[in-house]
Design a protein around this motif. Structure first.
Motif, PDB file in Angstrom:
ATOM      1  N   ALA A 122       6.937  13.126 -21.337  1.00 33.90           N
ATOM      2  CA  ALA A 122       7.071  12.013 -22.277  1.00 33.90           C
ATOM      3  C   ALA A 122       6.334  12.238 -23.593  1.00 33.90           C
ATOM      4  CB  ALA A 122       6.577  10.724 -21.623  1.00 33.90           C
ATOM      5  N   PHE A 123       5.297  13.076 -23.592  1.00 29.59           N
ATOM      6  CA  PHE A 123       4.485  13.197 -24.811  1.00 29.59           C
ATOM      7  C   PHE A 123       4.421  14.622 -25.362  1.00 29.59           C
ATOM      8  CE2 PHE A 123       0.859  13.108 -27.602  1.00 29.59           C
ATOM      9  CZ  PHE A 123       0.909  11.848 -28.151  1.00 29.59           C
ATOM     10  N   ALA A 124       3.899  15.548 -24.575  1.00 35.27           N
ATOM     11  CA  ALA A 124       3.659  16.901 -25.098  1.00 35.27           C
ATOM     12  C   ALA A 124       4.934  17.580 -25.578  1.00 35.27           C
ATOM     13  CB  ALA A 124       2.990  17.756 -24.024  1.00 35.27           C
ATOM     14  N   SER A 125       6.050  17.320 -24.905  1.00 38.54           N
ATOM     15  CA  SER A 125       7.306  17.976 -25.271  1.00 38.54           C
ATOM     16  C   SER A 125       7.920  17.389 -26.539  1.00 38.54           C
ATOM     17  CB  SER A 125       8.315  17.859 -24.122  1.00 38.54           C
ATOM     18  OG  SER A 125       8.626  16.496 -23.862  1.00 38.54           O
ATOM     19  N   LYS A 126       7.279  16.345 -27.098  1.00 37.30           N
ATOM     20  CA  LYS A 126       7.842  15.677 -28.273  1.00 37.30           C
ATOM     21  C   LYS A 126       6.845  15.533 -29.420  1.00 37.30           C
ATOM     22  CE  LYS A 126      10.718  12.934 -25.146  1.00 37.30           C
ATOM     23  NZ  LYS A 126      10.996  11.581 -24.612  1.00 37.30           N
ATOM     24  N   ASN A 127       5.606  15.972 -29.213  1.00 37.83           N
ATOM     25  CA  ASN A 127       4.576  15.754 -30.224  1.00 37.83           C
ATOM     26  C   ASN A 127       3.822  17.040 -30.556  1.00 37.83           C
ATOM     27  OD1 ASN A 127       4.274  12.596 -30.692  1.00 37.83           O
ATOM     28  ND2 ASN A 127       4.690  12.899 -28.508  1.00 37.83           N
ATOM     29  N   SER A 128       2.963  16.942 -31.581  1.00 40.77           N
ATOM     30  CA  SER A 128       2.217  18.107 -32.058  1.00 40.77           C
ATOM     31  C   SER A 128       1.105  18.491 -31.081  1.00 40.77           C
ATOM     32  CB  SER A 128       1.605  17.793 -33.424  1.00 40.77           C
ATOM     33  OG  SER A 128       0.627  16.770 -33.305  1.00 40.77           O
ATOM     34  N   ILE A 129       0.519  19.659 -31.318  1.00 45.71           N
ATOM     35  CA  ILE A 129      -0.553  20.150 -30.451  1.00 45.71           C
ATOM     36  C   ILE A 129      -1.772  19.227 -30.523  1.00 45.71           C
ATOM     37  CG2 ILE A 129      -2.116  22.075 -29.998  1.00 45.71           C
ATOM     38  CD1 ILE A 129      -0.054  23.913 -31.280  1.00 45.71           C
ATOM     39  N   GLY A 130      -2.131  18.819 -31.742  1.00 41.78           N
ATOM     40  CA  GLY A 130      -3.294  17.954 -31.908  1.00 41.78           C
ATOM     41  C   GLY A 130      -3.143  16.634 -31.174  1.00 41.78           C
ATOM     42  N   ASP A 131      -1.983  16.003 -31.323  1.00 37.50           N
ATOM     43  CA  ASP A 131      -1.747  14.730 -30.633  1.00 37.50           C
ATOM     44  C   ASP A 131      -1.697  14.928 -29.122  1.00 37.50           C
ATOM     45  OD1 ASP A 131      -1.688  13.301 -32.969  1.00 37.50           O
ATOM     46  OD2 ASP A 131       0.487  13.344 -33.177  1.00 37.50           O
ATOM     47  N   SER A 132      -1.150  16.051 -28.682  1.00 43.08           N
ATOM     48  CA  SER A 132      -1.077  16.328 -27.248  1.00 43.08           C
ATOM     49  C   SER A 132      -2.471  16.506 -26.646  1.00 43.08           C
ATOM     50  CB  SER A 132      -0.238  17.586 -26.998  1.00 43.08           C
ATOM     51  OG  SER A 132       1.103  17.394 -27.418  1.00 43.08           O
ATOM     52  N   ILE A 133      -3.365  17.150 -27.397  1.00 38.88           N
ATOM     53  CA  ILE A 133      -4.746  17.322 -26.930  1.00 38.88           C
ATOM     54  C   ILE A 133      -5.427  15.963 -26.792  1.00 38.88           C
ATOM     55  CG2 ILE A 133      -7.033  18.196 -27.563  1.00 38.88           C
ATOM     56  CD1 ILE A 133      -5.634  20.608 -28.825  1.00 38.88           C
ATOM     57  N   LEU A 134      -5.262  15.101 -27.801  1.00 40.27           N
ATOM     58  CA  LEU A 134      -5.857  13.768 -27.756  1.00 40.27           C
ATOM     59  C   LEU A 134      -5.288  12.941 -26.611  1.00 40.27           C
ATOM     60  CD1 LEU A 134      -5.942  12.878 -31.574  1.00 40.27           C
ATOM     61  CD2 LEU A 134      -7.871  13.492 -30.104  1.00 40.27           C
ATOM     62  N   ASP A 135      -3.989  13.050 -26.407  1.00 40.63           N
ATOM     63  CA  ASP A 135      -3.351  12.313 -25.311  1.00 40.63           C
ATOM     64  C   ASP A 135      -3.890  12.779 -23.959  1.00 40.63           C
ATOM     65  OD1 ASP A 135      -0.981  10.588 -24.261  1.00 40.63           O
ATOM     66  OD2 ASP A 135      -0.682  12.535 -23.292  1.00 40.63           O
ATOM     67  N   ALA A 136      -3.977  14.098 -23.788  1.00 41.15           N
ATOM     68  CA  ALA A 136      -4.460  14.645 -22.516  1.00 41.15           C
ATOM     69  C   ALA A 136      -5.912  14.255 -22.255  1.00 41.15           C
ATOM     70  CB  ALA A 136      -4.319  16.169 -22.518  1.00 41.15           C
ATOM     71  N   LEU A 137      -6.751  14.337 -23.287  1.00 44.14           N
ATOM     72  CA  LEU A 137      -8.160  13.980 -23.123  1.00 44.14           C
ATOM     73  C   LEU A 137      -8.320  12.496 -22.813  1.00 44.14           C
ATOM     74  CD1 LEU A 137      -9.844  16.068 -25.973  1.00 44.14           C
ATOM     75  CD2 LEU A 137      -9.927  16.498 -23.510  1.00 44.14           C
TER      76      LEU A 137
END
Length: 226
Positions: A117-132
């Motif tokens: 839902a997120f990493a496959s559609k967003n940037s690396i920076g946003d994906s890192i923040l989402d995961a954290l």
């Protein structure tokens, strides 16, 4: 609040994977008998989630849509294997306590859901923040449930470490908290407290809004009288 901060903080409470989204519940009920179990599981899951989101976000444009799910599973499985091998090498007792729940990280709904839902559609920076954010939210709930179950069920704190202390005598412990039904009970209590807090916050906001409208209407009435 900036979009970056929202991306990180949403996993802490508003979209907490356990208490709000109600996904990945097996581990929260199965391993949270001690604080170390809950913390170890939380850190392991967060590592896999973080690395998986980073990899998927980097290569999202190169992954054909027809095979994206198998690719996601392979990536998640690779990092899960790393966690499993590291625990067996450096924390054998913890690995033994977590047991089958370590390899089950591969099919954890939290990781697959965020990757899809997120990493496959967003940037690396946003994906890192989402995961954290999701990982920290997961860890907080896992440790909270583990703390309650270990303290009242086993009567100890930090069992399995050199800092273990006995707090409650055996005669006063609630033995059911060491079983699966006890996990459901504690999870329900923690979830209920969170929902109660959200209701209080919503009611407070509604009351403030009503007061503001009343004040505004009163001012309009005064102006009309003049």
């Amino acid at each position: 609040m900036s979009n970056k901060l929202k991306t990180f903080t949403k996993g802490l409470l508003l979209e907490n994977p356990l208490l709000v989204l109600n996904i990945g519940l097996c581990s929260s009920l199965g391993v949270t008998i001690t604080i170390m179990n809950g913390l170890g599981m939380g850190l392991g899951m967060t590592f896999v989630l973080l690395m998986s989101e980073i990899v998927i976000s980097i290569f999202k444009k190169l992954i054909p849509s027809a095979i994206r799910l198998p690719v996601f599973i392979i990536v998640i499985a690779a990092f899960t294997t790393i966690v499993e091998l590291v625990l067996k090498a450096y924390a054998e007792s913890l690995a033994s306590s977590l047991g089958v729940f370590i390899p089950l990280i591969v099919v954890n709904c939290i990781i697959m859901g965020r990757v899809e839902a997120f990493a496959s559609k967003n940037s690396i920076g946003d994906s890192i923040l989402d995961a954290l954010g999701m990982g920290v939210g997961y860890i907080i709930v896992m440790v909270a449930i583990s703390f309650i179950r270990e303290l009242f069920g086993n009567g100890t704190l930090l069992d399995g470490t050199s800092f273990c202390v006995t707090v409650i005598p055996e005669a006063y412990r609630i033995g059911i908290l060491n079983s699966a039904p006890g996990g459901f009970l504690v999870f329900g209590i923690v979830g209920g407290l969170v929902q109660f807090g959200k209701v209080l916050k919503a009611n407070k906001a509604k009351k403030l809004e009503e007061n503001a409208k009343s004040t505004e209407n009163a001012e309009v009435s005064v102006q009309e009288e003049k």
